[in-house]
Design a protein around this motif. Structure first.
Motif, PDB file in Angstrom:
ATOM      1  N   THR A 119      72.776  87.165  35.021  1.00 52.89           N
ATOM      2  CA  THR A 119      73.898  86.224  35.028  1.00 52.89           C
ATOM      3  C   THR A 119      74.966  86.700  34.051  1.00 52.89           C
ATOM      4  OG1 THR A 119      72.785  84.897  33.350  1.00 52.89           O
ATOM      5  CG2 THR A 119      72.470  84.234  35.636  1.00 52.89           C
ATOM      6  N   PRO A 120      76.238  86.415  34.277  1.00 50.71           N
ATOM      7  CA  PRO A 120      76.774  85.554  35.340  1.00 50.71           C
ATOM      8  C   PRO A 120      77.040  86.281  36.659  1.00 50.71           C
ATOM      9  CG  PRO A 120      78.538  86.214  33.906  1.00 50.71           C
ATOM     10  CD  PRO A 120      77.288  86.804  33.313  1.00 50.71           C
ATOM     11  N   MET A 121      76.897  87.606  36.703  1.00 53.53           N
ATOM     12  CA  MET A 121      77.173  88.335  37.940  1.00 53.53           C
ATOM     13  C   MET A 121      76.059  88.165  38.960  1.00 53.53           C
ATOM     14  SD  MET A 121      78.845  91.865  36.458  1.00 53.53           S
ATOM     15  CE  MET A 121      79.217  92.459  38.115  1.00 53.53           C
ATOM     16  N   GLY A 122      74.822  87.986  38.475  1.00 53.65           N
ATOM     17  CA  GLY A 122      73.679  87.815  39.354  1.00 53.65           C
ATOM     18  C   GLY A 122      72.918  86.551  39.019  1.00 53.65           C
ATOM     19  N   ASN A 123      71.652  86.511  39.450  1.00 54.38           N
ATOM     20  CA  ASN A 123      70.857  85.290  39.297  1.00 54.38           C
ATOM     21  C   ASN A 123      69.791  85.378  38.214  1.00 54.38           C
ATOM     22  OD1 ASN A 123      72.173  83.951  41.475  1.00 54.38           O
ATOM     23  ND2 ASN A 123      70.932  85.134  42.932  1.00 54.38           N
ATOM     24  N   LEU A 124      69.589  86.555  37.633  1.00 58.89           N
ATOM     25  CA  LEU A 124      68.533  86.709  36.640  1.00 58.89           C
ATOM     26  C   LEU A 124      69.003  86.193  35.280  1.00 58.89           C
ATOM     27  CD1 LEU A 124      65.716  87.830  35.898  1.00 58.89           C
ATOM     28  CD2 LEU A 124      66.831  90.018  35.386  1.00 58.89           C
ATOM     29  N   THR A 125      68.331  85.167  34.779  1.00 58.77           N
ATOM     30  CA  THR A 125      68.704  84.610  33.482  1.00 58.77           C
ATOM     31  C   THR A 125      68.066  85.423  32.352  1.00 58.77           C
ATOM     32  OG1 THR A 125      66.808  83.117  33.341  1.00 58.77           O
ATOM     33  CG2 THR A 125      68.792  82.300  34.481  1.00 58.77           C
ATOM     34  N   GLU A 158      70.486  93.294  29.775  1.00 64.23           N
ATOM     35  CA  GLU A 158      69.085  93.599  30.069  1.00 64.23           C
ATOM     36  C   GLU A 158      68.457  94.384  28.911  1.00 64.23           C
ATOM     37  OE1 GLU A 158      66.363  94.629  33.939  1.00 64.23           O
ATOM     38  OE2 GLU A 158      68.396  95.433  33.892  1.00 64.23           O
ATOM     39  N   PHE A 159      69.241  95.247  28.290  1.00 63.37           N
ATOM     40  CA  PHE A 159      68.766  95.979  27.119  1.00 63.37           C
ATOM     41  C   PHE A 159      68.410  94.998  25.997  1.00 63.37           C
ATOM     42  CE2 PHE A 159      69.086  99.097  23.644  1.00 63.37           C
ATOM     43  CZ  PHE A 159      68.554 100.237  24.232  1.00 63.37           C
ATOM     44  N   ALA A 160      69.268  93.997  25.799  1.00 62.23           N
ATOM     45  CA  ALA A 160      69.016  92.990  24.762  1.00 62.23           C
ATOM     46  C   ALA A 160      67.791  92.148  25.106  1.00 62.23           C
ATOM     47  CB  ALA A 160      70.240  92.105  24.592  1.00 62.23           C
TER      48      ALA A 160
END
Length: 340
Positions: A119-125, A158-160
């Motif tokens: 998120t916010p570009m996709g659905n993975l929180t 995703e790295f974070a």
């Protein structure tokens, strides 16, 4: 935090990592579309052979066969309930090979991207990403991995999330991103951006850097970008063995062992401390890299012209650190002959 990798980093000017996982498993008979992680259970001798190939070639670090071992990716193969088991076995087979080697070899638990857009570009929180990566981390920890190693990441978010997941597991870690879009990651980060992002993480990695991407030349330009940004942590370089070529129904990388030997020395001179290969890199490449690192004296940081003269041209005119956009660069005169 004292561990096998930090001890090696304290006593060595450079460390050699491993090469490809997929390339070497395909050479053993893995079929395209199959999940390599399933071989941890079905073909454990092949996974031991994968690890032993890197160890025997002189690698100080090898990554486990767990790149796609998160629930999101394993769900594609109906194996989302086997995350802990598959990762534990991946690491335990590596522990077995490392401990039998007679020297210190770091078993690094490979953690790849989830395959989903955050998120916010996709659905993975963020919360779900941390949960998935924590689950994988615990499996690798249970199998005896020395460190966790997130790789081929495009998004800073995703790295974070990986850093937070590894903190929950109480594990030291390293991390690399893939700079494959005009010197930037797919999500637009430059090498300078990554140095800033890494510096702000609460759970700091032992080392950070770049892997995969376009080719060895591009990756070294990224390493020079890291060095110019003044990092306080050791830098990792894991470049592909040349450029992929489609030949007789298969993908081959055209980088020879001699080319990868030149790449390894240039990576060290560019500022990398941990040096390995990625796609296309076999034990033959690693042996040549190790020999070059041991026998060739350290030199000054190479110019961009020196890199292209040795390894071939860049895929783009700029790596983004100069503020320039993704202008294409002429491709690609190479001195290397295609690998067989």
């Amino acid at each position: 935090m004292t561990n096998a990798l930090s001890k090696l980093l304290e006593t060595r000017d450079w460390l050699m990592a491993d090469g490809a996982t997929g390339t070497n498993l395909f050479n053993m008979g893995l079929m395209s579309g199959d999940a390599p992680e399933m071989w941890n259970l079905a073909q454990p001798d092949n996974i031991r052979s994968l690890y032993r190939g890197a160890a025997d070639a002189g690698s100080d670090i090898f990554l486990t066969n767990s790149f796609g071992g998160n629930a999101s990716r394993l769900k594609l193969h109906g194996a989302q309930d086997q995350v802990h088991e598959l990762n534990k076995v991946a690491a335990s087979l590596g522990r077995e090979v490392a401990d039998a080697s007679g020297r210190t070899i770091v078993v690094a638990g490979s953690v790849g991207p989830t395959g989903e857009i955050m998120t916010p570009m996709g659905n993975l929180t963020h919360e779900i990403a941390v949960e998935m990566l924590h689950e994988q981390a615990e499996g690798l920890k249970a199998g005896g991995a020395d460190v966790l190693w997130v790789e081929t990441i495009s998004a800073a978010e995703e790295f974070a999330a990986a850093a937070e997941a590894f903190a929950l597991a109480g594990m030291p870690w390293c991390g690399t991103m893939s700079f494959d879009t005009a010197g930037r990651t797919m999500m637009g980060l430059t090498s300078a951006d990554m140095v800033k992002k890494v510096g702000k993480l609460a759970h700091q990695p032992l080392a950070f850097g770049a892997n995969c991407g376009v080719g060895a030349s591009d990756l070294l330009r990224t390493v020079l970008g890291f060095a110019a940004a003044g990092p306080t942590l050791p830098v990792i370089a894991k470049g592909n063995a040349g450029i992929p070529k489609y030949h007789d129904g298969h993908i081959h990388y055209d980088g020879t062992p001699d080319l990868m030997a030149d790449y390894a020395v240039l990576a060290r001179d560019s500022g990398a401390t941990i040096i390995g290969g990625c796609c296309g890199t076999t034990p033959d490449h690693l042996r040549a890299m190790r020999h070059a690192l041991e026998t060739r004296p350290k030199g000054p940081a190479p110019t961009l012209d020196a890199i292209t003269a040795a390894l071939g041209g860049f895929s783009s005119a700029s790596d983004g650190t100069d503020g320039a956009g993704p202008e294409a660069s002429p491709r690609r005169g190479r001195r290397a002959k295609p690998a067989s």
